[in-house]
Design a protein around this motif. Structure first.
Motif, PDB file in Angstrom:
ATOM      1  N   THR A  60       0.956  -0.907   0.177  1.00 47.23           N
ATOM      2  CA  THR A  60      -0.278   0.099   0.116  1.00 47.23           C
ATOM      3  C   THR A  60       1.153   1.059   0.519  1.00 47.23           C
ATOM      4  N   LEU A  61       0.291   2.423  -0.468  1.00 46.55           N
ATOM      5  CA  LEU A  61       0.716   3.995  -0.898  1.00 46.55           C
ATOM      6  C   LEU A  61       0.973   4.467   0.342  1.00 46.55           C
ATOM      7  N   ASP A  62      -0.013   3.837   1.224  1.00 44.60           N
ATOM      8  CA  ASP A  62      -0.819   5.188   2.480  1.00 44.60           C
ATOM      9  C   ASP A  62      -0.129   5.369   2.601  1.00 44.60           C
ATOM     10  N   ASN A  63       1.169   4.627   2.980  1.00 53.12           N
ATOM     11  CA  ASN A  63       2.490   5.701   4.479  1.00 53.12           C
ATOM     12  C   ASN A  63       3.038   6.648   3.329  1.00 53.12           C
ATOM     13  N   TYR A  64       3.102   6.641   2.218  1.00 53.78           N
ATOM     14  CA  TYR A  64       3.646   7.396   1.667  1.00 53.78           C
ATOM     15  C   TYR A  64       2.739   8.635   1.543  1.00 53.78           C
ATOM     16  N   ARG A  65       1.490   8.151   1.640  1.00 51.77           N
ATOM     17  CA  ARG A  65       0.563   9.385   1.590  1.00 51.77           C
ATOM     18  C   ARG A  65       0.063  10.504   2.947  1.00 51.77           C
ATOM     19  N   THR A  66       0.296   9.664   4.122  1.00 50.55           N
ATOM     20  CA  THR A  66       0.363  10.216   5.704  1.00 50.55           C
ATOM     21  C   THR A  66       1.450  11.155   5.385  1.00 50.55           C
ATOM     22  N   VAL A  67       2.617  10.111   5.228  1.00 50.66           N
ATOM     23  CA  VAL A  67       4.205  11.609   5.458  1.00 50.66           C
ATOM     24  C   VAL A  67       3.638  12.486   4.492  1.00 50.66           C
ATOM     25  N   LEU A  68       3.534  12.481   3.222  1.00 50.13           N
ATOM     26  CA  LEU A  68       3.443  13.673   2.850  1.00 50.13           C
ATOM     27  C   LEU A  68       2.463  14.955   3.011  1.00 50.13           C
ATOM     28  N   GLY A  69       1.703  14.121   3.838  1.00 49.23           N
ATOM     29  CA  GLY A  69       0.484  14.692   4.233  1.00 49.23           C
ATOM     30  C   GLY A  69      -1.042  14.827   2.901  1.00 49.23           C
ATOM     31  N   LEU A  70      -0.876  13.970   2.103  1.00 47.88           N
ATOM     32  CA  LEU A  70      -1.938  13.553   1.525  1.00 47.88           C
ATOM     33  C   LEU A  70      -3.527  12.868   1.846  1.00 47.88           C
ATOM     34  N   ASP A  71      -3.185  12.643   2.853  1.00 47.27           N
ATOM     35  CA  ASP A  71      -4.599  12.101   3.573  1.00 47.27           C
ATOM     36  C   ASP A  71      -5.555  13.075   3.920  1.00 47.27           C
ATOM     37  N   GLY A  72      -5.281  14.255   4.263  1.00 48.63           N
ATOM     38  CA  GLY A  72      -5.810  15.146   5.274  1.00 48.63           C
ATOM     39  C   GLY A  72      -5.473  15.317   6.779  1.00 48.63           C
ATOM     40  N   GLY A  73      -4.397  14.079   6.777  1.00 48.93           N
ATOM     41  CA  GLY A  73      -3.797  14.992   8.098  1.00 48.93           C
ATOM     42  C   GLY A  73      -2.732  15.610   8.834  1.00 48.93           C
ATOM     43  N   GLY A  74      -2.554  15.991   7.219  1.00 47.21           N
ATOM     44  CA  GLY A  74      -1.767  16.846   7.760  1.00 47.21           C
ATOM     45  C   GLY A  74      -0.086  16.460   8.364  1.00 47.21           C
TER      46      GLY A  74
END
Length: 286
Positions: A60-74
């Motif tokens: 999954t690429l969710d970890n990269y989205r989280t680190v880059l702030g692309l998941d809306g979490g900042g």
């Protein structure tokens, strides 16, 4: 006796030995890649799989989205990434501006105590950073350099400057003096001969030292950990944020580490054609 004139048995044994040596090198190469494969695999694992050691999982690429702030979490990773680029590139540029002339002078102008002076400069690189970090922290707070890019660029000179001077000194020492003398006879000044003749022919050395200095500046941990808090913090320090709290997120740390490894890799690929010394080195010697 060469293998060309040896008997079939000797040639066969030589081929077997060569094949075994190549196979051993391939096995060692694959073994050395295991940490890289593991960290990339960990960066692609979900939370439920991050403590497992097997490589078969649903990536999954969710970890990269989280680190880059692309998941809306900042996330502040991008800001810290840019701060690392700013301080590392700035440190290398300052070291080149000061270190290249210093290395040339160290190679061309020898005087009593010059070797001791160069050894003292090298000792700055190998001295423990913890030895100077406390007085530096006090001085930086008093001068207003704490948590600033300028402060980080200057303190990283303790890491990059000795590398630049020592490595380029050997390149300048190998450069044929006769080429400089020929340029001086043609009417060049010492400065123009240095810029027009010497520097273009030592580009492989400059490229190599740029890469090494950038890697050491980019990977430094003690200085940004102690002398920054938020504005000039680097990715080597910001990744620790995922190790605190109620849940340790090793997969997020791995994702940040993979992205942090990209700039040195891209730089190495970009300047790889300059990393081999020019054929002109030693052309007049001997």
């Amino acid at each position: 006796m060469s293998t060309e004139h040896a008997g079939p048995e000797v040639r066969r044994k030589s081929r077997i030995a060569g094949t075994a040596a190549n196979a051993a090198l391939i096995v060692y190469f694959l073994f050395s890649l295991l940490p890289i494969v593991f960290i990339i695999a960990l960066s692609l694992k979900a939370d439920r799989d991050q403590t497992t050691t097997y490589l078969w999982f649903a990536p999954t690429l969710d970890n990269y989205r989280t680190v880059l702030g692309l998941d809306g979490g900042g996330s502040s990773y991008v800001r810290f990434f840019l701060a690392s680029l700013t301080t590392s590139v700035g440190a290398v540029l300052v070291s080149l501006v000061i270190g290249v002339p210093a290395a040339y002078a160290a190679a061309r102008y020898r005087f009593k105590g010059s070797d001791n002076l160069m050894f003292t400069l090298l000792s700055f690189r190998f001295a423990p950073e913890l030895l100077v970090i406390i007085p530096l922290a006090v001085i930086y707070r008093q001068l207003g350099l704490y948590d600033t890019a300028v402060g980080m660029i200057w303190v990283l000179q303790l890491v990059t400057m000795p590398l630049v001077v020592w490595i380029l000194r050997s390149f300048f020492a190998d450069f044929p003096v006769e080429l400089e003398e020929a340029a001086l006879l043609d009417g060049y000044s010492r400065r123009r001969a240095f810029v027009k003749v010497v520097l273009p022919l030592v580009r492989p050395g400059i490229a190599a030292v740029c890469l090494l200095a950038f890697i050491f500046a980019w990977n430094n941990f003690i200085f940004p950990f102690t002398l920054t808090s938020s504005s000039a913090q680097t990715v080597t320090v910001s990744s620790l944020a995922y190790l605190g709290g109620n849940q340790v997120r090793f997969n997020l740390v791995a994702a940040g580490a993979v992205m942090a490894a990209l700039p040195p890799l891209v730089l190495a690929l970009f300047i790889q054609r300059y990393l081999v010394r020019g054929l002109s080195f030693g052309a007049v010697k001997g």
